[in-house]
Enzyme design. Structure first.
Site, PDB file in Angstrom:
ATOM      1  N   GLU A  33       0.626  -1.318  -0.037  1.00 30.63           N
ATOM      2  CA  GLU A  33       0.034   0.049   0.077  1.00 30.63           C
ATOM      3  C   GLU A  33       0.764   1.285  -0.066  1.00 30.63           C
ATOM      4  O   GLU A  33       2.069   1.382   0.385  1.00 30.63           O
ATOM      5  CB  GLU A  33      -0.954   0.001   1.110  1.00 30.63           C
ATOM      6  CG  GLU A  33      -0.169   0.167   2.510  1.00 30.63           C
ATOM      7  CD  GLU A  33      -1.144   0.556   3.485  1.00 30.63           C
ATOM      8  OE1 GLU A  33      -1.478   1.680   3.650  1.00 30.63           O
ATOM      9  OE2 GLU A  33      -1.324  -0.257   4.491  1.00 30.63           O
ATOM     10  N   LYS A 171      -4.638  -2.346  14.315  1.00 24.57           N
ATOM     11  CA  LYS A 171      -3.685  -1.227  14.998  1.00 24.57           C
ATOM     12  C   LYS A 171      -4.331  -1.368  16.461  1.00 24.57           C
ATOM     13  O   LYS A 171      -5.429  -1.267  16.676  1.00 24.57           O
ATOM     14  CB  LYS A 171      -3.933   0.485  14.514  1.00 24.57           C
ATOM     15  CG  LYS A 171      -3.155   0.347  13.077  1.00 24.57           C
ATOM     16  CD  LYS A 171      -3.739   1.764  12.390  1.00 24.57           C
ATOM     17  CE  LYS A 171      -2.995   1.742  11.212  1.00 24.57           C
ATOM     18  NZ  LYS A 171      -3.619   1.023   9.976  1.00 24.57           N
TER      19      LYS A 171
END
Length: 313
Positions: A33, A171
């Protein structure tokens, strides 16, 4: 067996010559990404990390395909000037999730791709393996709230796009139990690489069990191939941050509490929450979180390449 997933309906993607040649020859390719470079790391360091990720994938025997949208073109594999443009301090790129791709492509604009949009474009190009740092998920409620409707598009895409996403969990600023429940609802297999507890990005363990453990790339490839024969959803491979780069848990927990208070005071909502929290981690930890972020994403790129090699055999 190949490393690719079956491409979706025709999508205007432009692979680099290197990526196109690899796909045509059936060689392993790993998608990367661009949001982590343009929005997640400071200028200078982001370019070094971008180069390191691509070098890591090549060293493991696969071809890297960093993905971004530039001037309305979905680029799968960036040239050096294009990578430099994504990492430039004045790049001012939009952050493009899956829902933003159509407007960006039609409007001729530029943006960095998230987990969701990178997965979509990788699949459209015929790439079935993608390495990132951490996926998005269900956000933690702000102090004083009991729940949130803020759920990352990454989870929905994982439930409908057959790409293997290699990450270090979601996360740790997110609601990990709720995120795992959403993945279960989406029929996304969650694999722990060499661990029995689900990783938490900066931390090696969230304390939650992983549904399935795998211990080598061959085992991962076998699971992915079997799953693809039965289901259109993706697969999540959770690879814990290297032990030497793990954040101190007490420091992590303090920074998370401070960050959530900061978000609540500022009234920050939606897609702006994660950048604010991550920036607090980066500045308040004196760069410790940046070091962890770099090392975990590099480790994930290496593992993804090894799995892609097995899938291509």
């Amino acid at each position: 067996m190949t490393s690719t997933s079956r491409p979706a309906a025709s999508v205007p993607v432009t692979p680099s010559d290197e990526v196109a040649d690899a796909l045509e020859a059936g060689r392993p390719v790993v998608a990367l990404e661009s949001t982590i470079l343009s929005h997640g790391l400071p200028p200078g360091r982001n370019l070094r990390v971008g180069e390191r990720l691509e070098d890591t994938v090549r060293a493991a025997g696969a071809v890297p395909a960093t993905i971004a949208v530039l001037d309305g073109r979905a680029l799968v594999g960036l040239t050096r000037p294009q990578l430099e443009r994504v990492c430039a301090a004045d790049a001012d790129l939009d952050k493009l999730s899956a829902r933003d791709l159509g407007p960006a492509l039609a409007g001729g604009t530029s943006g960095a791709t998230t987990v969701a949009s990178t997965s979509v474009l990788a699949h459209a190009a015929g790439i079935g393996v993608f390495a990132t740092g951490g996926i998005g998920g269900v956000h933690l409620p702000a102090p004083g709230e009991t729940a949130t409707w803020d759920v990352s598009a990454d989870l929905g895409v994982l439930g409908r796009v057959p790409v293997l996403v290699v990450c270090s969990g979601m996360k740790s600023i997110l609601d990990i139990p709720a995120t795992l429940e959403v993945l279960e609802t989406g029929s996304v297999p969650v694999l722990g690489y060499g661990v029995d507890e689900f990783p938490a990005f900066y931390l090696r363990s969230s304390g939650l069990p992983v549904p399935h453990r795998v211990d080598d790339p061959e085992q991962v490839a076998a699971v992915v191939a079997a799953h693809r024969a039965l289901s259109p959803s993706g697969v999540l491979l959770a690879n814990p941050v290297p032990e030497t780069a793990e954040m101190d848990r007490d420091l992590h927990d303090r920074l998370l509490a401070e960050g959530l208070e900061k978000v609540a005071r500022a009234g920050t909502t939606g897609a702006d929450v994660t950048p604010v929290l991550l920036e607090h981690f980066h500045t308040a930890s004196n760069g410790v979180s940046l070091d962890a972020n770099e090392e975990l994403v590099v480790a994930n790129a290496a593992l993804a390449a090894r799995v892609a090699v097995e899938l291509a055999r």
